[in-house]
Design an enzyme around this catalytic site. Structure first.
Site, PDB file in Angstrom:
ATOM      1  N   ASP A  98       5.375   8.724  -3.057  1.00 33.91           N
ATOM      2  CA  ASP A  98       4.308   7.846  -3.542  1.00 33.91           C
ATOM      3  C   ASP A  98       3.079   8.677  -3.882  1.00 33.91           C
ATOM      4  O   ASP A  98       2.920   9.813  -3.403  1.00 33.91           O
ATOM      5  CB  ASP A  98       3.966   6.779  -2.491  1.00 33.91           C
ATOM      6  CG  ASP A  98       3.427   7.378  -1.201  1.00 33.91           C
ATOM      7  OD1 ASP A  98       4.038   8.346  -0.696  1.00 33.91           O
ATOM      8  OD2 ASP A  98       2.399   6.891  -0.690  1.00 33.91           O
ATOM      9  N   GLU A 160       3.063   7.368   2.258  1.00 36.13           N
ATOM     10  CA  GLU A 160       2.138   8.293   2.921  1.00 36.13           C
ATOM     11  C   GLU A 160       0.717   8.100   2.433  1.00 36.13           C
ATOM     12  O   GLU A 160      -0.236   8.160   3.219  1.00 36.13           O
ATOM     13  CB  GLU A 160       2.592   9.736   2.682  1.00 36.13           C
ATOM     14  CG  GLU A 160       1.873  10.770   3.545  1.00 36.13           C
ATOM     15  CD  GLU A 160       0.529  11.214   2.973  1.00 36.13           C
ATOM     16  OE1 GLU A 160      -0.312  11.718   3.741  1.00 36.13           O
ATOM     17  OE2 GLU A 160       0.322  11.071   1.747  1.00 36.13           O
TER      18      GLU A 160
END
Length: 455
Positions: A98, A160
């Site tokens: 991500d 994250e």
């Protein structure tokens, strides 16, 4: 630490890495084109598409099993396995797929999700943080033809950049599938493109929301201004007490440390940060101490009327978000309490004040880089870069590192990465130094061999 003996990489491994780098770069560019911004619900499907792409790459790299997992409706994570040869350890290779929002596409020199090379750097959101980490792992596995000399668990997280909110549940639910002897986290940076680093400390983070009130309601500044103050001015005076005249954090009772990390060139550091001409650096001590081993305070936002919407009234209340980075060794709860008490003590003119914890929070973390695994890592990285590896800290917070240490207390944790100060992680024009990326892949390839006993 004694001077490191820097060996030449085995020719067959260096050649194998050179052979896989063009494909690794092409696949990195394909991943960068996927806007996997999990924090934005509009990109939830893109994040799932990114996980599927990583899973497909793992299968192509010879994984014996590949799963896309999530916990508590969290983001999709990829877990892939390469079985351990008899007698060899299992190594977890961690990265995340991500990415951060762009911060404004129009501010970039090139389209954020269209990778573009300029002057040896690949520009694009996620090119460094952390899709380069994903491809570092996969390229090292490809260099071994999909049969690495150790067992490998590839774990590529999908949230994250949102603070890994479901990581604890994911680790608990799939503990057996993720257990490893060594954990290599590719989500950090080097102090320079030619200097490899093992990250051994991270600062923590706390936020406090402070609200100052002075009036029951807005009143006319011409009728009451003078004897009657306004809350925004009181808030500004309060926030001004957070630093002394040198820019040192003025909140009492905080931990401060020292660092023997190499001092960067100040002009390069200023350019990387984008400081305007004549703007001073804050604080005292070396730059590594100020960035990695001392607290830092910033005001992240203020609730107040926009200039275009302002009118001639005294504001009854004003609110701000204050963020503080914590030195290693600091307890986060103690630090938040100290920050809140400082703000409450320094509100002027009898104004009312309330403080509340913000949403951010992370304990600082320190690793002791001693033992055989760390010796292998230093040797592998020094060999790949041709320069002695250094130990360094990160000024930011990566909460999941402490989570891994708690979940797998017997594992050695190595924190590495292929970013550098010019990578502008989370910023405009994020980029990856392509030559350093190649060295990072070689370093990890060498590390896997050393961990298997083939130094």
């Amino acid at each position: 630490m004694a001077d490191q003996q820097i060996s030449t990489p085995p020719a067959e491994l260096a050649d194998a890495v050179a052979g896989v780098l063009p494909g690794a770069r092409a696949d990195l560019e394909a991943l960068v084109r996927i806007p996997s911004i999990w924090a934005d619900p509009a990109h939830a499907e893109d994040t799932r598409r990114s996980a599927e792409a990583v899973a497909a790459l793992a299968r192509d790299a010879g994984a014996a099993s590949v799963e896309i997992l999530s916990a508590e409706e969290g983001a999709p994570a990829v877990v892939a396995h390469w079985p351990a040869p008899a007698g060899s350890p299992t190594v977890m290779l961690y990265a995340h797929h991500d990415v951060q929002p762009t911060g404004g596409d129009e501010l970039w020199a090139s389209t954020p999700f269209e990778p573009t090379e300029r002057d040896g750097r690949l520009y694009g959101r996620g090119a460094a943080d952390d899709k380069a980490g994903v491809m570092t792992h996969l390229a090292a596995l490809r260099a071994y033809g999909g049969t690495p000399p150790v067992g490998v668990t590839l774990f590529v997280e999908g949230e994250e950049e949102s603070g890994s909110p479901t990581l604890t549940a994911l680790l608990a639910e799939h503990r057996d599938a993720l257990t490893a002897d060594v954990i290599v986290i590719a989500d950090a940076a080097n102090p320079a493109v030619d200097t490899p680093a093992l990250t051994t400390s991270l600062r923590g983070l706390v936020d406090v929301v402070v609200e100052v009130s002075m009036l029951e309601r807005p009143v006319h500044s011409g009728v009451y201004g003078g004897p009657v103050g306004d809350a925004l001015t009181a808030l500004c005076r309060t926030l001004a007490t957070l630093h002394d005249d040198k820019g040192e954090v003025a909140v009492p009772g905080l931990v401060r440390g020292s660092s023997d990390a190499p001092e960067p060139d100040e002009s390069t550091y200023r350019a990387d940060a984008g400081l305007l001409d004549g703007v001073e650096l804050l604080g005292t001590g070396s730059i590594p101490e100020r960035v990695n081993r001392k607290p830092a305070v910033a005001v992240l936002g203020i609730d107040a009327p926009a200039v275009a919407e302002a009118s001639n009234v005294l504001l009854p209340r004003a609110r701000a978000m204050v963020s503080m980075r914590l030195a290693p060794g600091q307890d986060a709860k103690d630090a938040r309490r100290a920050l809140a008490e400082h703000l409450e003590r320094n509100v002027p003119w009898g104004a009312h004040v309330t403080t509340a914890p913000g949403s951010g929070g992370a304990e600082p973390f320190t690793l002791s880089a001693t033992g055989e695994v760390y010796d292998h890592a230093r040797a592998a990285f020094s060999s790949a870069y041709g320069t002695a590896a250094v130990e360094t800290g990160i000024g930011g917070s990566i909460p999941f590192i402490a989570e891994f240490a708690r979940a797998f207390p017997g594992a050695a944790v190595l924190v590495t990465g292929v970013g550098d100060p010019a990578s502008r992680w989370h910023g405009i024009d994020e980029s990856l130094h392509l030559e350093m990326f190649g060295k990072g892949v070689l370093a990890e390839t060498l590390l896997l061999r050393r961990l298997a006993g083939g130094a």
